[in-house]
Design a protein around this motif. Structure first.
Motif, mmCIF file in Angstrom:
data_model
loop_
_atom_site.group_PDB
_atom_site.id
_atom_site.type_symbol
_atom_site.label_atom_id
_atom_site.label_comp_id
_atom_site.label_asym_id
_atom_site.label_seq_id
_atom_site.Cartn_x
_atom_site.Cartn_y
_atom_site.Cartn_z
ATOM 1 N N VAL A 162 0.872 -1.173 0.000
ATOM 2 C CA VAL A 162 0.000 0.000 0.000
ATOM 3 C C VAL A 162 0.905 1.218 0.000
ATOM 4 C CG1 VAL A 162 -1.786 1.287 1.221
ATOM 5 C CG2 VAL A 162 -1.809 -1.222 1.269
ATOM 6 N N ALA A 163 0.903 1.959 -1.106
ATOM 7 C CA ALA A 163 1.752 3.142 -1.256
ATOM 8 C C ALA A 163 0.907 4.384 -0.996
ATOM 9 C CB ALA A 163 2.342 3.183 -2.666
ATOM 10 N N LEU A 164 1.349 5.197 -0.048
ATOM 11 C CA LEU A 164 0.606 6.375 0.364
ATOM 12 C C LEU A 164 1.460 7.614 0.117
ATOM 13 C CD1 LEU A 164 -2.000 7.326 1.801
ATOM 14 C CD2 LEU A 164 -0.756 7.097 3.944
ATOM 15 N N GLY B 243 5.448 15.740 -2.157
ATOM 16 C CA GLY B 243 6.046 14.440 -2.377
ATOM 17 C C GLY B 243 5.643 13.755 -3.665
ATOM 18 N N TYR B 244 4.808 14.384 -4.466
ATOM 19 C CA TYR B 244 4.244 13.702 -5.623
ATOM 20 C C TYR B 244 5.295 13.240 -6.633
ATOM 21 C CZ TYR B 244 1.867 12.650 -9.907
ATOM 22 O OH TYR B 244 1.467 12.024 -11.042
ATOM 23 N N LYS B 245 6.232 14.094 -7.003
ATOM 24 C CA LYS B 245 7.216 13.741 -8.036
ATOM 25 C C LYS B 245 8.086 12.569 -7.569
ATOM 26 C CE LYS B 245 9.729 14.122 -11.741
ATOM 27 N NZ LYS B 245 9.537 13.030 -12.653
ATOM 28 N N PHE B 246 8.586 12.641 -6.345
ATOM 29 C CA PHE B 246 9.377 11.525 -5.807
ATOM 30 C C PHE B 246 8.539 10.255 -5.748
ATOM 31 C CE2 PHE B 246 10.370 8.973 -2.042
ATOM 32 C CZ PHE B 246 11.604 8.484 -2.432
ATOM 33 N N PHE B 247 7.306 10.381 -5.285
ATOM 34 C CA PHE B 247 6.402 9.241 -5.174
ATOM 35 C C PHE B 247 6.181 8.587 -6.532
ATOM 36 C CE2 PHE B 247 2.026 7.506 -4.987
ATOM 37 C CZ PHE B 247 2.160 6.646 -3.917
ATOM 38 N N LEU C 88 9.369 6.784 -7.602
ATOM 39 C CA LEU C 88 9.536 5.569 -6.806
ATOM 40 C C LEU C 88 8.577 4.480 -7.278
ATOM 41 C CD1 LEU C 88 10.849 4.089 -4.424
ATOM 42 C CD2 LEU C 88 9.102 5.121 -2.946
ATOM 43 N N LEU C 89 7.323 4.841 -7.531
ATOM 44 C CA LEU C 89 6.357 3.854 -8.007
ATOM 45 C C LEU C 89 6.743 3.294 -9.373
ATOM 46 C CD1 LEU C 89 2.744 4.981 -7.073
ATOM 47 C CD2 LEU C 89 4.024 3.013 -6.266
ATOM 48 N N ASP C 90 7.268 4.141 -10.254
ATOM 49 C CA ASP C 90 7.727 3.660 -11.559
ATOM 50 C C ASP C 90 8.809 2.597 -11.388
ATOM 51 O OD1 ASP C 90 5.985 5.311 -12.928
ATOM 52 O OD2 ASP C 90 7.510 6.835 -13.401
ATOM 53 N N HIS C 91 9.739 2.830 -10.486
ATOM 54 C CA HIS C 91 10.801 1.857 -10.240
ATOM 55 C C HIS C 91 10.249 0.590 -9.582
ATOM 56 C CE1 HIS C 91 14.158 4.260 -11.575
ATOM 57 N NE2 HIS C 91 13.802 5.253 -10.784
ATOM 58 N N ILE D 102 -0.182 -3.829 -5.811
ATOM 59 C CA ILE D 102 0.147 -2.512 -5.265
ATOM 60 C C ILE D 102 -1.111 -1.656 -5.285
ATOM 61 C CG2 ILE D 102 1.546 -0.436 -5.532
ATOM 62 C CD1 ILE D 102 3.573 -2.152 -7.085
ATOM 63 N N THR D 103 -1.419 -1.054 -4.147
ATOM 64 C CA THR D 103 -2.519 -0.100 -4.037
ATOM 65 C C THR D 103 -1.922 1.272 -3.777
ATOM 66 O OG1 THR D 103 -3.947 -1.802 -3.082
ATOM 67 C CG2 THR D 103 -4.611 0.493 -2.754
ATOM 68 N N VAL D 104 -2.448 2.280 -4.469
ATOM 69 C CA VAL D 104 -1.924 3.642 -4.351
ATOM 70 C C VAL D 104 -3.024 4.550 -3.812
ATOM 71 C CG1 VAL D 104 -0.989 5.596 -5.641
ATOM 72 C CG2 VAL D 104 -0.360 3.271 -6.278
ATOM 73 N N ASP D 105 -2.646 5.424 -2.875
ATOM 74 C CA ASP D 105 -3.596 6.398 -2.344
ATOM 75 C C ASP D 105 -2.845 7.688 -2.013
ATOM 76 O OD1 ASP D 105 -6.032 7.418 -1.623
ATOM 77 O OD2 ASP D 105 -6.440 5.904 -0.101
ATOM 78 N N PHE D 106 -3.601 8.761 -1.819
ATOM 79 C CA PHE D 106 -3.021 10.073 -1.562
ATOM 80 C C PHE D 106 -3.682 10.709 -0.344
ATOM 81 C CE2 PHE D 106 -2.738 9.142 -6.013
ATOM 82 C CZ PHE D 106 -1.456 9.528 -6.360
ATOM 83 N N VAL D 107 -2.884 11.453 0.427
ATOM 84 C CA VAL D 107 -3.416 12.221 1.561
ATOM 85 C C VAL D 107 -2.860 13.637 1.478
ATOM 86 C CG1 VAL D 107 -3.720 10.256 3.102
ATOM 87 C CG2 VAL D 107 -1.567 11.518 3.137
ATOM 88 N N ARG D 108 -3.642 14.558 1.983
ATOM 89 C CA ARG D 108 -3.179 15.938 2.079
ATOM 90 C C ARG D 108 -3.114 16.294 3.556
ATOM 91 N NH1 ARG D 108 -5.827 20.680 -1.342
ATOM 92 N NH2 ARG D 108 -4.962 19.337 -2.910
ATOM 93 N N ILE D 109 -2.008 16.865 3.957
ATOM 94 C CA ILE D 109 -1.815 17.238 5.354
ATOM 95 C C ILE D 109 -1.950 18.743 5.480
ATOM 96 C CG2 ILE D 109 -0.161 17.293 7.251
ATOM 97 C CD1 ILE D 109 0.909 14.640 6.257
#
Length: 97
Positions: free
Chosen positions: A54-56, A62-66, A69-72, A86-93
């Motif tokens: 689960v990738a958060l 952090g979007y570009k790094f994320f 990383l997911l591409d790799h 792999i499950t991908v999700d996003f959070v805003r802090i």
């Protein structure tokens, strides 16, 4: 990278004109960041074994790094001996404080 590291001379890199006056040195070259990101993806796949990942991503910074990383991770996942879901999700802090 050691604390005493002085970085690389900016003349060794192609720096966009609008950054030339503001930039003194390059501490971490882009290629090194890509290499370490690929290594991190391999380490994640090895450490997770066959478990679901689960990738958060913490938006927005952090979007570009994320994404890199997911591409790799996907490349390692496709070329490995087994495929891991792999499950991908996003959070805003609101604040980091």
């Amino acid at each position: 990278i050691a604390d005493e590291e002085s970085g690389f001379n900016k003349n060794l890199f192609c720096i966009p004109k609008h950054y030339e006056e503001d930039l003194e040195r390059v501490f971490i070259p882009h290629g090194l960041i890509l290499d370490r990101t690929e290594r991190l993806a391999r380490d994640i796949m090895q450490d997770m074994g066959g478990h679901h990942i689960v990738a958060l991503c913490v938006l927005k910074g952090g979007y570009k790094f994320f994404a890199d990383l997911l591409d790799h991770i996907k490349a390692v996942n496709q070329n490995g001996d087994r495929s891991v879901p792999i499950t991908v999700d996003f959070v805003r802090i609101k604040s980091y404080c």
